[in-house]
Design an enzyme around this catalytic site. Structure first.
Site, PDB file in Angstrom:
ATOM      1  N   LYS A  64       0.859  -1.199   0.000  1.00  0.00           N
ATOM      2  CA  LYS A  64       0.000   0.000   0.000  1.00  0.00           C
ATOM      3  C   LYS A  64       0.879   1.227   0.000  1.00  0.00           C
ATOM      4  CE  LYS A  64      -3.986   2.128   0.493  1.00  0.00           C
ATOM      5  NZ  LYS A  64      -3.575   2.928  -0.689  1.00  0.00           N
ATOM      6  N   LYS A 103       5.017   2.306   8.339  1.00  0.00           N
ATOM      7  CA  LYS A 103       3.871   3.152   8.704  1.00  0.00           C
ATOM      8  C   LYS A 103       2.617   2.310   8.910  1.00  0.00           C
ATOM      9  CE  LYS A 103       3.717   6.763   6.128  1.00  0.00           C
ATOM     10  NZ  LYS A 103       3.488   7.781   5.085  1.00  0.00           N
ATOM     11  N   LYS A 130       5.264   1.929  -2.997  1.00  0.00           N
ATOM     12  CA  LYS A 130       5.311   3.329  -3.433  1.00  0.00           C
ATOM     13  C   LYS A 130       5.610   3.371  -4.908  1.00  0.00           C
ATOM     14  CE  LYS A 130       5.080   7.389  -1.335  1.00  0.00           C
ATOM     15  NZ  LYS A 130       4.413   7.580  -0.028  1.00  0.00           N
ATOM     16  N   THR A 165      -4.631  13.112   6.490  1.00  0.00           N
ATOM     17  CA  THR A 165      -3.219  13.164   6.883  1.00  0.00           C
ATOM     18  C   THR A 165      -2.998  14.317   7.868  1.00  0.00           C
ATOM     19  OG1 THR A 165      -2.686  12.366   4.669  1.00  0.00           O
ATOM     20  CG2 THR A 165      -0.857  13.217   5.987  1.00  0.00           C
ATOM     21  N   ASN A 179      -1.877  19.467   0.293  1.00  0.00           N
ATOM     22  CA  ASN A 179      -2.909  18.477   0.633  1.00  0.00           C
ATOM     23  C   ASN A 179      -2.840  17.985   2.065  1.00  0.00           C
ATOM     24  OD1 ASN A 179      -3.718  18.602  -1.961  1.00  0.00           O
ATOM     25  ND2 ASN A 179      -2.662  16.716  -2.625  1.00  0.00           N
ATOM     26  N   SER A 233      -7.231   5.716   3.978  1.00  0.00           N
ATOM     27  CA  SER A 233      -7.214   4.907   2.752  1.00  0.00           C
ATOM     28  C   SER A 233      -7.709   3.495   3.048  1.00  0.00           C
ATOM     29  CB  SER A 233      -5.791   4.806   2.195  1.00  0.00           C
ATOM     30  OG  SER A 233      -5.498   5.898   1.372  1.00  0.00           O
TER      31      SER A 233
HETATM   32  N1  GLU Z   1       1.007   8.900   0.191  1.00  0.00           N
HETATM   33  C1  GLU Z   1       0.497   8.811   1.524  1.00  0.00           C
HETATM   34  C2  GLU Z   1       1.588   8.396   2.484  1.00  0.00           C
HETATM   35  O1  GLU Z   1       2.757   8.591   2.222  1.00  0.00           O
HETATM   36  C3  GLU Z   1      -0.749   7.964   1.619  1.00  0.00           C
HETATM   37  C4  GLU Z   1      -0.609   6.559   1.200  1.00  0.00           C
HETATM   38  C5  GLU Z   1      -1.929   5.787   1.104  1.00  0.00           C
HETATM   39  O2  GLU Z   1      -2.962   6.344   1.417  1.00  0.00           O
HETATM   40  O3  GLU Z   1      -1.852   4.642   0.684  1.00  0.00           O
HETATM   41  O4  GLU Z   1       1.328   7.959   3.564  1.00  0.00           O
END
Ligand code: GLU
Length: 404
Positions: free
Chosen positions: A65, A89, A101, A185, A214, A340
């Protein structure tokens, strides 16, 4: 040291401290890493080649994810580092996901909206075999938004000849997105700050926020709501400073009308925002901004990282010596991926939740993760980043060991 070296070193130390250094070889590199090169037709009729990546760091705890970023600075190593952080995370946040990613090396400022749409569709086509609602679930990241996710979901669904909303999160609410995802976030970080304020009985705390995008802009709004005086905000367009506190709606209006945040208050040099004597310093934009050059001048009591990787490992050592508390990115910005997860659940069950419901769950989840982190940090007398890495490392290792 690069972000990737920093991420690996921090991970290695955490594994060592739990007596599981042998897992370092397994976790230092992604399970799968793909480079893609694809053509995009420009409005001029010419075709331009773009380079992109997708890294699946770990699927030990669930499908990979993590977001997709569009930035000139995207490199193989950066995407790998970011995917390691996503595994950690999701583990810290207690989500049933691994880490991934993606990114495309592109300056979006040079593209029209339709060129961005074609780029988004071509990128997702190029990595389509890798992704899937039980394999790898992308989301927005730097310079990508709900609209990009909508294009990508549409493209993927067309290829599959079936609507596949759960393949990607951070979609528009009108198109299978979750209410509250957009704010998640920033709000998540603010919920943690609220918890700290209550625990430490902080009265009239102040904050300086780097970034107004954002992730950071909703944090400013929530901080204001919970009684934190945001004295400074900066982004790539400029800075705003007011010792009596800035006003979120004022900042939004200024940026809308003038294209920059700097008109809402006094001007400060952007780097000065990081050096203000505030309770909370919230770096919420880019990586590596607290580094060996400026760390001696950082005066905040707490750093709450909304950006991914805003503090270098070298700077961490100095912050620790200075007694500055660290709430690291893999915890502080996990509100985004937590929402998410809620979106993914809603897509799979077909049952959609009210915004209050999402935010209530989010707050509970973030504050619980923060309390667990505090317990480990205090009990083991660890620096904040180490405590979060230890929690994540333990979870990854125990997932693996439960199969033995
Ligand atoms: N890009 C965001 C992060 O770095 C969200 C990732 C997601 O929602 O999967 O945490």
């Amino acid at each position: 040291m690069s972000e990737l070296e920093d991420a690996r070193e921090n991970l290695r130390e955490a594994l060592k401290s739990i007596g599981k250094e042998e897992y370092y070889r397994r976790l230092k590199s992604p399970e799968r890493f793909v480079e893609v090169n694809f053509p995009v037709k420009l409005d001029s009729g010419k075709t331009k080649m773009f380079k992109g990546y997708r890294s699946q760091h770990s699927t030990l705890r669930g499908p990979a994810k993590g977001g997709i970023r569009f930035s000139e600075n995207v490199t193989e190593d950066e995407v790998k580092a970011l995917s390691i952080w996503m595994s950690l995370k999701c583990a810290v946040a207690g989500l049933p996901f691994g880490g991934g990613k993606g990114g495309v090396a592109v300056d979006t400022g040079e593209l029209s909206k339709s060129e961005e749409e074609r780029l988004s569709r071509r990128y997702i086509d190029s990595v389509a075999e890798l992704i899937g609602e039980n394999k790898d679930i992308p989301a927005p990241d730097m310079n990508t938004s709900a609209r990009h996710m909508a294009w990508m979901m549409d493209e993927y669904s067309q290829d599959e000849r079936e609507l596949k909303p759960a393949v990607i999160t951070g979609k528009p609410v009108e198109l299978f997105g979750s209410k509250g995802r957009k704010e998640a976030t920033g709000y998540g970080a603010a919920y943690i700050i609220e918890d700290i304020m209550e625990r430490e009985n902080l009265e009239d705390p102040t904050a300086a926020v780097q970034g107004f995008g954002n992730a950071a802009a909703p944090a400013v709004r929530k901080l204001e709501e919970i009684g934190v005086k945001v004295v400074a905000v900066s982004d790539s367009s400029g800075t705003a400073y007011d010792e009596n506190g800035l006003d979120h709606s004022n900042l939004v209006e200024c940026r809308r009308d003038h294209g920059e945040v700097c008109l809402a208050g006094e001007r400060l040099e952007p780097e000065e925002v990081l050096e203000l004597d505030v309770d909370f310093l919230v770096p919420g934009a880019i990586a590596g901004v607290i580094n060996k050059e400026n760390v001696e001048r950082v005066k905040a009591d707490y750093i709450v990282e909304i950006a991914n990787g805003p503090t270098t490992r070298e700077a961490d050592k100095v912050l620790e010596e200075k007694g500055i508390e660290m709430v690291p990115d893999i915890l502080a910005n996990s509100g985004g991926v937590t929402a998410s997860y809620y979106e993914w659940v809603q897509n799979r069950t077909g049952e959609y939740w009210k915004k209050e419901e999402v935010l209530e769950k989010l707050k509970k989840s973030l504050q619980e993760a923060y309390r667990q982190f505090e317990d480990v940090r205090k009990e083991k007398e660890l620096y904040g980043r180490e405590a979060a890495y230890v929690i994540a490392a333990k979870k990854l290792v125990s997932s693996s060991e439960s199969m033995e």
